[in-house]
Each structure stands twice: as C-alpha cells, then as structure tokens.
Write a protein that holds these residues in place. Sequence first.
Motif, PDB file in Angstrom:
ATOM      1  N   GLU A 118      47.515 -10.632 -18.847  1.00 39.10           N
ATOM      2  CA  GLU A 118      46.769 -10.928 -20.068  1.00 39.10           C
ATOM      3  C   GLU A 118      46.368 -12.391 -20.168  1.00 39.10           C
ATOM      4  O   GLU A 118      45.414 -12.736 -20.863  1.00 39.10           O
ATOM      5  CB  GLU A 118      47.618 -10.549 -21.288  1.00 39.10           C
ATOM      6  CG  GLU A 118      47.961  -9.069 -21.368  1.00 39.10           C
ATOM      7  CD  GLU A 118      46.735  -8.222 -21.636  1.00 39.10           C
ATOM      8  OE1 GLU A 118      46.192  -8.283 -22.740  1.00 39.10           O
ATOM      9  OE2 GLU A 118      46.310  -7.490 -20.715  1.00 39.10           O
ATOM     10  N   SER A 119      47.115 -13.272 -19.500  1.00 29.02           N
ATOM     11  CA  SER A 119      46.884 -14.700 -19.683  1.00 29.02           C
ATOM     12  C   SER A 119      47.362 -15.456 -18.456  1.00 29.02           C
ATOM     13  O   SER A 119      48.369 -15.095 -17.841  1.00 29.02           O
ATOM     14  CB  SER A 119      47.643 -15.180 -20.929  1.00 29.02           C
ATOM     15  OG  SER A 119      47.434 -16.555 -21.181  1.00 29.02           O
ATOM     16  N   HIS A 156      38.431  -5.772 -14.154  1.00 23.05           N
ATOM     17  CA  HIS A 156      38.118  -6.415 -15.428  1.00 23.05           C
ATOM     18  C   HIS A 156      38.956  -7.679 -15.607  1.00 23.05           C
ATOM     19  O   HIS A 156      40.117  -7.740 -15.194  1.00 23.05           O
ATOM     20  CB  HIS A 156      38.398  -5.472 -16.593  1.00 23.05           C
ATOM     21  CG  HIS A 156      37.588  -4.211 -16.565  1.00 23.05           C
ATOM     22  ND1 HIS A 156      36.433  -4.076 -15.842  1.00 23.05           N
ATOM     23  CD2 HIS A 156      37.774  -3.018 -17.189  1.00 23.05           C
ATOM     24  CE1 HIS A 156      35.938  -2.860 -16.012  1.00 23.05           C
ATOM     25  NE2 HIS A 156      36.736  -2.195 -16.815  1.00 23.05           N
ATOM     26  N   LEU A 157      38.355  -8.656 -16.275  1.00 19.66           N
ATOM     27  CA  LEU A 157      39.010  -9.942 -16.486  1.00 19.66           C
ATOM     28  C   LEU A 157      39.506 -10.041 -17.925  1.00 19.66           C
ATOM     29  O   LEU A 157      38.799  -9.690 -18.871  1.00 19.66           O
ATOM     30  CB  LEU A 157      38.019 -11.073 -16.202  1.00 19.66           C
ATOM     31  CG  LEU A 157      38.602 -12.431 -15.836  1.00 19.66           C
ATOM     32  CD1 LEU A 157      39.455 -12.327 -14.589  1.00 19.66           C
ATOM     33  CD2 LEU A 157      37.483 -13.437 -15.599  1.00 19.66           C
ATOM     34  N   GLU A 158      40.743 -10.527 -18.080  1.00 24.55           N
ATOM     35  CA  GLU A 158      41.324 -10.732 -19.405  1.00 24.55           C
ATOM     36  C   GLU A 158      41.235 -12.184 -19.857  1.00 24.55           C
ATOM     37  O   GLU A 158      41.094 -12.460 -21.047  1.00 24.55           O
ATOM     38  CB  GLU A 158      42.797 -10.292 -19.414  1.00 24.55           C
ATOM     39  CG  GLU A 158      42.996  -8.782 -19.334  1.00 24.55           C
ATOM     40  CD  GLU A 158      42.630  -8.079 -20.622  1.00 24.55           C
ATOM     41  OE1 GLU A 158      42.539  -8.740 -21.669  1.00 24.55           O
ATOM     42  OE2 GLU A 158      42.415  -6.849 -20.585  1.00 24.55           O
ATOM     43  N   TYR A 159      41.361 -13.116 -18.906  1.00 22.97           N
ATOM     44  CA  TYR A 159      41.386 -14.533 -19.296  1.00 22.97           C
ATOM     45  C   TYR A 159      41.058 -15.383 -18.082  1.00 22.97           C
ATOM     46  O   TYR A 159      41.316 -14.993 -16.937  1.00 22.97           O
ATOM     47  CB  TYR A 159      42.772 -14.909 -19.833  1.00 22.97           C
ATOM     48  CG  TYR A 159      42.809 -16.244 -20.543  1.00 22.97           C
ATOM     49  CD1 TYR A 159      42.189 -16.416 -21.773  1.00 22.97           C
ATOM     50  CD2 TYR A 159      43.451 -17.343 -19.978  1.00 22.97           C
ATOM     51  CE1 TYR A 159      42.209 -17.631 -22.423  1.00 22.97           C
ATOM     52  CE2 TYR A 159      43.480 -18.568 -20.623  1.00 22.97           C
ATOM     53  CZ  TYR A 159      42.859 -18.708 -21.840  1.00 22.97           C
ATOM     54  OH  TYR A 159      42.879 -19.929 -22.496  1.00 22.97           O
ATOM     55  N   MET A 160      40.468 -16.560 -18.325  1.00 24.72           N
ATOM     56  CA  MET A 160      40.244 -17.523 -17.249  1.00 24.72           C
ATOM     57  C   MET A 160      40.430 -18.932 -17.789  1.00 24.72           C
ATOM     58  O   MET A 160      40.225 -19.194 -18.986  1.00 24.72           O
ATOM     59  CB  MET A 160      38.856 -17.341 -16.620  1.00 24.72           C
ATOM     60  CG  MET A 160      37.691 -17.438 -17.573  1.00 24.72           C
ATOM     61  SD  MET A 160      36.132 -17.059 -16.715  1.00 24.72           S
ATOM     62  CE  MET A 160      35.031 -16.785 -18.122  1.00 24.72           C
ATOM     63  N   HIS A 161      40.823 -19.841 -16.879  1.00 27.05           N
ATOM     64  CA  HIS A 161      41.150 -21.203 -17.310  1.00 27.05           C
ATOM     65  C   HIS A 161      40.891 -22.178 -16.170  1.00 27.05           C
ATOM     66  O   HIS A 161      41.380 -21.991 -15.057  1.00 27.05           O
ATOM     67  CB  HIS A 161      42.632 -21.258 -17.725  1.00 27.05           C
ATOM     68  CG  HIS A 161      43.078 -22.609 -18.193  1.00 27.05           C
ATOM     69  ND1 HIS A 161      44.076 -23.326 -17.573  1.00 27.05           N
ATOM     70  CD2 HIS A 161      42.653 -23.368 -19.242  1.00 27.05           C
ATOM     71  CE1 HIS A 161      44.258 -24.469 -18.221  1.00 27.05           C
ATOM     72  NE2 HIS A 161      43.411 -24.525 -19.215  1.00 27.05           N
TER      73      HIS A 161
END
Length: 339
Positions: A12-13, A286-291
């Motif tokens: 998720e993160s 599918h993507l949940e988060y990117m940083h």
Amino acid sequence: MADLMGEYGSVESAEFSRDSAYIVTGTKYDNTVRVFRTADGVMQWQTRLPAEIERVAWTGDGRRVVSVSEDHQMRVIDAGTGEVLRAFRHRAGIDSLALSHDGTIMAMGEESLHDSDPDSEPTAEVVLYNTETWEEIGRVFQGSTANEISFSPDDAYFVVVGGAHMKAWDTATRSLRYQNEVFYDSEYPQWSRFICVKISPDGRYVVVGANHGWLYFYHASTGEYIRRLNKTGDKIETVEWTADSRYVLSAGKVNVIDFIATRHALDTALNNRSVPIALRVPLTDHLEYMHFNASGALLTTAHQDGTVQLWTYMADNPGINQRSHAGLSAQQEADFDRR
C-alpha cells in the motif's frame, strides 16, 4: 523486493528515508511493515501488525518509521530494530500520513463512514504530532475521509483530499485557507471522489488524482482552479512530481505511469486530447503509491502484486554527463594547481 503473500498481497505504501539509504513499506493481507536497504534490496527487518497498513513514513532524522492502519492505530517504530515504541489509538481507521519538510510535524488523517453512508455524520479529522515528543499539537476537522496529505514546501499549510473535498489548512493556526470540491460525474456521482494529492516542489501548483482517471490542477497558494485532464479513464491512486517540478506523474488502476510535462498540463489552450504524454512507463500491476527520493534520481513504487520496485529517473537533457565531466575536470585541475 516483495511481501510474502506474493501476488495475493498488496503493498500500500513505500517511502525513501531522507538519506535514500532505506525504503520502508506497508502491506495489506500480511499486514507487515518492512525496511529494505536501497542499494541491494536486502530486508533489514519486518514487523507484523494486527490489521491492514494504509501508509508508512519516516521521521526526518531517520531514527523512526511510522505506520497507520485499519485497526485505528498510529504506531511509532524503531527504524533500526522494528520494535514498536508507541501506539496511538484513534476513533476510526487511518488512511493518510505525511511528514512536514522540516521534520517536526507528522500529520495523520482518519477515515469517515460518511463517504460510503451519506446518512452518517462526517467525522474525519487530521491530527498533528510533534515528532520529538509525540505529543498532539493540533487537529482539524476534515469531514470526508482524509485520503492523502501534502505539506507546502515551506510547511506554512497542508492540503488534504478525500471524498468530495480538497481542503488547505494553515499549519500554525489550523484555520481553513481554502477548499474545492470534485466535479460530479453525472452518470456515477457516488464515485466522484478525490483520491490523492501532491503540492509541486516549487510550491506553485497542486495536482489531485480522482476516480475515472481525472487529474485536477490548482494554484497551490490560493486554491484557484486551473483545469482537469483525463488520459486513462480509470482511478488515479497516486500522483507525484519530479524534483524540478517540470513533470507530473500519475498512476493507478491502469498498469502504466504517465509523465506529463507541467507546461503542457497547465496550458488551457490545449484540449484534453492534445495534451501530450511525455513518457508512459509499463508496470507489472496496478500501482498504489510512488515516491521520489530527495534528489529526484530514484523512484520507488508500491504495487498490488505484492512487489516494491526501484527505478532510476534519468535527466531528459542528453548533455548532462558531458557538462558534469567538464565541470569535474576543471575542478580537479584547479585542485592540482593549488597543491
């Protein structure tokens, strides 16, 4: 890097430490916080918690990681050992977490039943903590679920999105600066929601991701609406800016990351179809988060297939290495002459 549930899991993160040496992740299904070494992907430790983890973050000094989860708790964890040091229980599940740029404030945002049950009272709050003492220093009433929080570069205010609302709050006084509402889809109004938000590193703009593939753009200081775009037609889960604010990234329920040049995104003379995609990066799921890390050279992504991925972001100037080489050579010659 992956969680133990494989494709049955979902990360998720994922977030870099400030020195980029480590990445912390949080997952659902196996409900685990993990820290990986960026250089080689080796897991340093893992701590399993009782419920789905929605977001993880580092403190500014890198000594602690923080997680928020569906069991209504925010936990402060020793970054070296994975030991839970403190736990703060709230009245609802917690969806969002963000550290101020100066590292002194951790903000966390609650869920609200009102988003799924309009007859219930809107209850969600954003709570601010001092990262030295972990004492609560203030809270604001968001109403709708606080899906994501983003601080301005000078930490003077923070923007919160979720449900139908985007609200900007003054950090010192906790007063409302401005708010905007999502444009309702006439066919599916119940699914017209803001999902994610980021203020650009130069502090000029806010991008908000929403259902049905919409990206909304606003002036960050005033909340003035600029435009919205749609390139995928499906839910945007996460948005990000490159370190120089020249490109905005979006991803979600379509297996790509789209890079759009900021100047094109903000050019209202271009209609939606005419706004070019600068780069479309294919993904495994599918993507949940990117940083991005602090320098903007590395990107980490959290995927529904249970993987955490590490990318390099190369400059789009083909002469950058030649210029860097020339500058280094000149510096070395000057150092030699001084000796």
